[in-house]
Motif scaffolding. Structure first.
Motif, PDB file in Angstrom:
ATOM      1  N   PRO A 190     -11.123  14.089 -24.579  1.00 52.65           N
ATOM      2  CA  PRO A 190     -10.699  12.799 -24.048  1.00 52.65           C
ATOM      3  C   PRO A 190     -11.721  12.130 -23.916  1.00 52.65           C
ATOM      4  N   THR A 191     -11.399  10.481 -24.007  1.00 52.01           N
ATOM      5  CA  THR A 191     -12.147   9.397 -24.051  1.00 52.01           C
ATOM      6  C   THR A 191     -12.388   9.049 -22.844  1.00 52.01           C
ATOM      7  N   LEU A 192     -11.649   9.141 -21.579  1.00 54.32           N
ATOM      8  CA  LEU A 192     -11.310   8.657 -20.370  1.00 54.32           C
ATOM      9  C   LEU A 192     -10.822   9.898 -19.467  1.00 54.32           C
ATOM     10  N   ILE A 193     -11.449  10.335 -18.543  1.00 59.73           N
ATOM     11  CA  ILE A 193     -10.378  10.929 -17.406  1.00 59.73           C
ATOM     12  C   ILE A 193     -10.130  10.269 -16.161  1.00 59.73           C
ATOM     13  N   LEU A 194      -8.939  10.236 -15.723  1.00 62.56           N
ATOM     14  CA  LEU A 194      -8.672   9.468 -14.424  1.00 62.56           C
ATOM     15  C   LEU A 194      -7.923  10.163 -13.482  1.00 62.56           C
ATOM     16  N   CYS A 195      -8.479  10.122 -12.074  1.00 61.88           N
ATOM     17  CA  CYS A 195      -8.039  10.942 -11.154  1.00 61.88           C
ATOM     18  C   CYS A 195      -7.091  10.038 -10.055  1.00 61.88           C
ATOM     19  N   GLN A 196      -5.670  10.397 -10.284  1.00 60.38           N
ATOM     20  CA  GLN A 196      -4.984   9.599  -9.310  1.00 60.38           C
ATOM     21  C   GLN A 196      -4.498  10.372  -7.968  1.00 60.38           C
ATOM     22  N   GLU A 197      -5.129   9.743  -6.942  1.00 60.42           N
ATOM     23  CA  GLU A 197      -4.743  10.291  -5.562  1.00 60.42           C
ATOM     24  C   GLU A 197      -3.512  10.115  -4.975  1.00 60.42           C
ATOM     25  N   PHE A 220      -9.393   2.067  -8.581  1.00 60.21           N
ATOM     26  CA  PHE A 220      -8.445   1.184  -9.195  1.00 60.21           C
ATOM     27  C   PHE A 220      -7.141   1.453  -8.274  1.00 60.21           C
ATOM     28  N   ILE A 221      -6.278   0.155  -8.545  1.00 66.68           N
ATOM     29  CA  ILE A 221      -4.660   0.293  -8.104  1.00 66.68           C
ATOM     30  C   ILE A 221      -4.172  -0.297  -9.363  1.00 66.68           C
ATOM     31  N   GLU A 222      -2.972   0.302  -9.484  1.00 67.57           N
ATOM     32  CA  GLU A 222      -1.959  -0.398 -10.807  1.00 67.57           C
ATOM     33  C   GLU A 222      -1.633  -1.658 -10.458  1.00 67.57           C
ATOM     34  N   SER A 223      -1.728  -2.568 -11.343  1.00 68.09           N
ATOM     35  CA  SER A 223      -1.379  -4.063 -11.065  1.00 68.09           C
ATOM     36  C   SER A 223      -1.149  -4.519 -12.355  1.00 68.09           C
ATOM     37  N   PRO A 224       0.223  -5.067 -12.561  1.00 68.28           N
ATOM     38  CA  PRO A 224       0.496  -5.701 -14.155  1.00 68.28           C
ATOM     39  C   PRO A 224      -0.061  -6.972 -14.302  1.00 68.28           C
ATOM     40  N   VAL A 271       0.796  -1.137   0.205  1.00 70.54           N
ATOM     41  CA  VAL A 271       0.247  -0.030  -0.055  1.00 70.54           C
ATOM     42  C   VAL A 271       0.790   1.127   0.166  1.00 70.54           C
ATOM     43  N   PHE A 272       2.090   1.071   0.637  1.00 69.10           N
ATOM     44  CA  PHE A 272       2.810   2.440   0.575  1.00 69.10           C
ATOM     45  C   PHE A 272       3.612   2.490  -0.596  1.00 69.10           C
ATOM     46  N   ASN A 273       3.488   1.836  -1.628  1.00 69.23           N
ATOM     47  CA  ASN A 273       3.950   1.997  -2.967  1.00 69.23           C
ATOM     48  C   ASN A 273       3.001   2.496  -3.777  1.00 69.23           C
ATOM     49  N   SER A 274       1.559   2.410  -3.574  1.00 67.25           N
ATOM     50  CA  SER A 274       0.560   2.489  -4.506  1.00 67.25           C
ATOM     51  C   SER A 274      -0.519   3.458  -4.540  1.00 67.25           C
ATOM     52  N   ASP A 275      -0.807   4.327  -5.249  1.00 67.33           N
ATOM     53  CA  ASP A 275      -1.637   5.516  -5.461  1.00 67.33           C
ATOM     54  C   ASP A 275      -3.115   4.616  -5.739  1.00 67.33           C
ATOM     55  N   ILE A 276      -4.420   5.399  -5.447  1.00 68.84           N
ATOM     56  CA  ILE A 276      -5.607   4.895  -5.882  1.00 68.84           C
ATOM     57  C   ILE A 276      -5.920   5.831  -6.765  1.00 68.84           C
ATOM     58  N   PHE A 277      -6.689   5.159  -7.924  1.00 70.34           N
ATOM     59  CA  PHE A 277      -7.001   5.857  -9.076  1.00 70.34           C
ATOM     60  C   PHE A 277      -8.626   5.749  -9.284  1.00 70.34           C
ATOM     61  N   TYR A 278      -9.098   6.790  -9.558  1.00 69.93           N
ATOM     62  CA  TYR A 278     -10.522   6.897  -9.654  1.00 69.93           C
ATOM     63  C   TYR A 278     -10.874   7.159 -11.015  1.00 69.93           C
ATOM     64  N   PHE A 321      -4.313  15.566  -6.170  1.00 69.46           N
ATOM     65  CA  PHE A 321      -4.777  14.596  -7.171  1.00 69.46           C
ATOM     66  C   PHE A 321      -4.164  15.057  -8.395  1.00 69.46           C
ATOM     67  N   ASP A 322      -3.856  14.227  -9.205  1.00 68.77           N
ATOM     68  CA  ASP A 322      -3.535  14.199 -10.733  1.00 68.77           C
ATOM     69  C   ASP A 322      -4.503  13.975 -11.570  1.00 68.77           C
ATOM     70  N   ILE A 323      -5.195  14.733 -12.296  1.00 65.94           N
ATOM     71  CA  ILE A 323      -6.259  14.518 -13.337  1.00 65.94           C
ATOM     72  C   ILE A 323      -5.649  14.338 -14.618  1.00 65.94           C
ATOM     73  N   GLN A 324      -5.991  13.036 -15.190  1.00 66.77           N
ATOM     74  CA  GLN A 324      -5.445  12.742 -16.530  1.00 66.77           C
ATOM     75  C   GLN A 324      -6.339  12.597 -17.605  1.00 66.77           C
ATOM     76  N   ALA A 325      -5.818  12.950 -18.547  1.00 62.94           N
ATOM     77  CA  ALA A 325      -6.706  12.539 -19.996  1.00 62.94           C
ATOM     78  C   ALA A 325      -5.604  12.195 -21.010  1.00 62.94           C
ATOM     79  N   LYS A 326      -5.927  11.181 -21.787  1.00 62.90           N
ATOM     80  CA  LYS A 326      -5.035  10.816 -22.872  1.00 62.90           C
ATOM     81  C   LYS A 326      -5.402  11.662 -24.046  1.00 62.90           C
TER      82      LYS A 326
END
Length: 264
Positions: free
Chosen positions: A221-228, A174-178, A157-164, A242-247
């Protein structure tokens, strides 16, 4: 002229304190060459070698009782095994420290990469995300599910951000997971805006303003992702970053993708 050293001189030579040398003597793992008529403890070359060995053992995390047993009764093979075990512990510690170092570097990079409420373009590789349970009514992540997900995925958890993000008019987390393809974001350039948020209402307002960025007239943008950002509270006690991201999907360009390209 006496070539032996007094305890203060030995301590200076070995870069240790006098008290540490006295402690070793009290524990019976070190002794002077002799004590002179004035009561001074005197040390020669043999004692320098002996103290060097003791300090090596201590630097490897070997306890004083273990050192005493090592010096009194251990066979060469047992001594070698003890050192191998200590070396293995040290190598694991180095790996842990490298991980912590990388973690701190990432936090510092994220803290200085962008000023709040400013936009920039960042390139991200293809990213894979695992969904975690999220209660829209309370606006909270299910921490028990998060714990189980991270345990199963071997993620800390201390290496992971939560994304909405919002999919089918519902907020999902979500969390990043390969190891997962619950959500897949293709590689490319993303418009990213860092914002300081103190409430869910502020985040919704920030997203609404973000959607009005003039550049989206050329690349909607087709999808907006918020990284906490998990460590942002280190720098802002009353806010979360928060980083608000859009491709960036340039109209008429080669990097155009449909929404299905993002959702697994």
């Amino acid at each position: 002229m006496n070539s032996n050293l007094k305890i203060g001189e030995l301590a200076q030579l070995m870069n240790v304190s006098i008290y540490q040398i006295r402690y070793f003597e009290e524990k019976g793992i070190f002794s002077p060459a002799y004590i002179d008529a004035n009561g001074y403890h005197m040390y020669g070359l043999d004692e320098i070698y002996q103290l060097s060995n003791i300090l090596l053992f201590r630097n490897l995390g070997i306890s004083v009782p273990e050192i005493k047993a090592l010096m009194e009764k251990y066979t060469p093979s047992e001594s070698e095994q003890l050192l191998q075990t200590a070396l293995s512990r040290l190598e694991n510690k180095i790996i842990q420290l490298e991980s912590v170092k990388k973690q701190v570097e990432t936090v510092l990079t994220n803290a200085t990469s962008a000023s709040p409420n400013t936009s920039q373009i960042k390139h991200y590789p293809k990213r894979y995300f695992q969904q975690i349970k999220y209660d829209e009514q309370t606006g909270n992540v299910d921490l028990h599910h998060l714990k189980e997900t991270m345990r199963d995925s071997d993620i800390h958890v201390f290496n992971s951000d939560i994304f909405y993000t919002t999919i089918n008019n519902a907020t999902q987390a979500f969390i990043e997971s390969p190891l997962s393809d619950d959500l897949v974001l293709q590689s490319g350039d993303y418009l990213v805006q860092s914002v300081l948020i103190s409430s869910e209402a502020e985040l919704e307002q920030a997203i609404s303003l973000f959607e009005k960025e003039p550049v989206f007239e050329l690349c909607p943008p087709t999808l907006i992702l918020c990284q906490e950002k998990s460590y942002s509270s280190i720098f802002h006690s009353d806010y979360v970053v928060f980083d608000i991201q859009a491709k960036m999907e340039w109209k008429g360009g080669e990097d155009i993708a449909s929404k299905s390209d993002y959702l697994a």
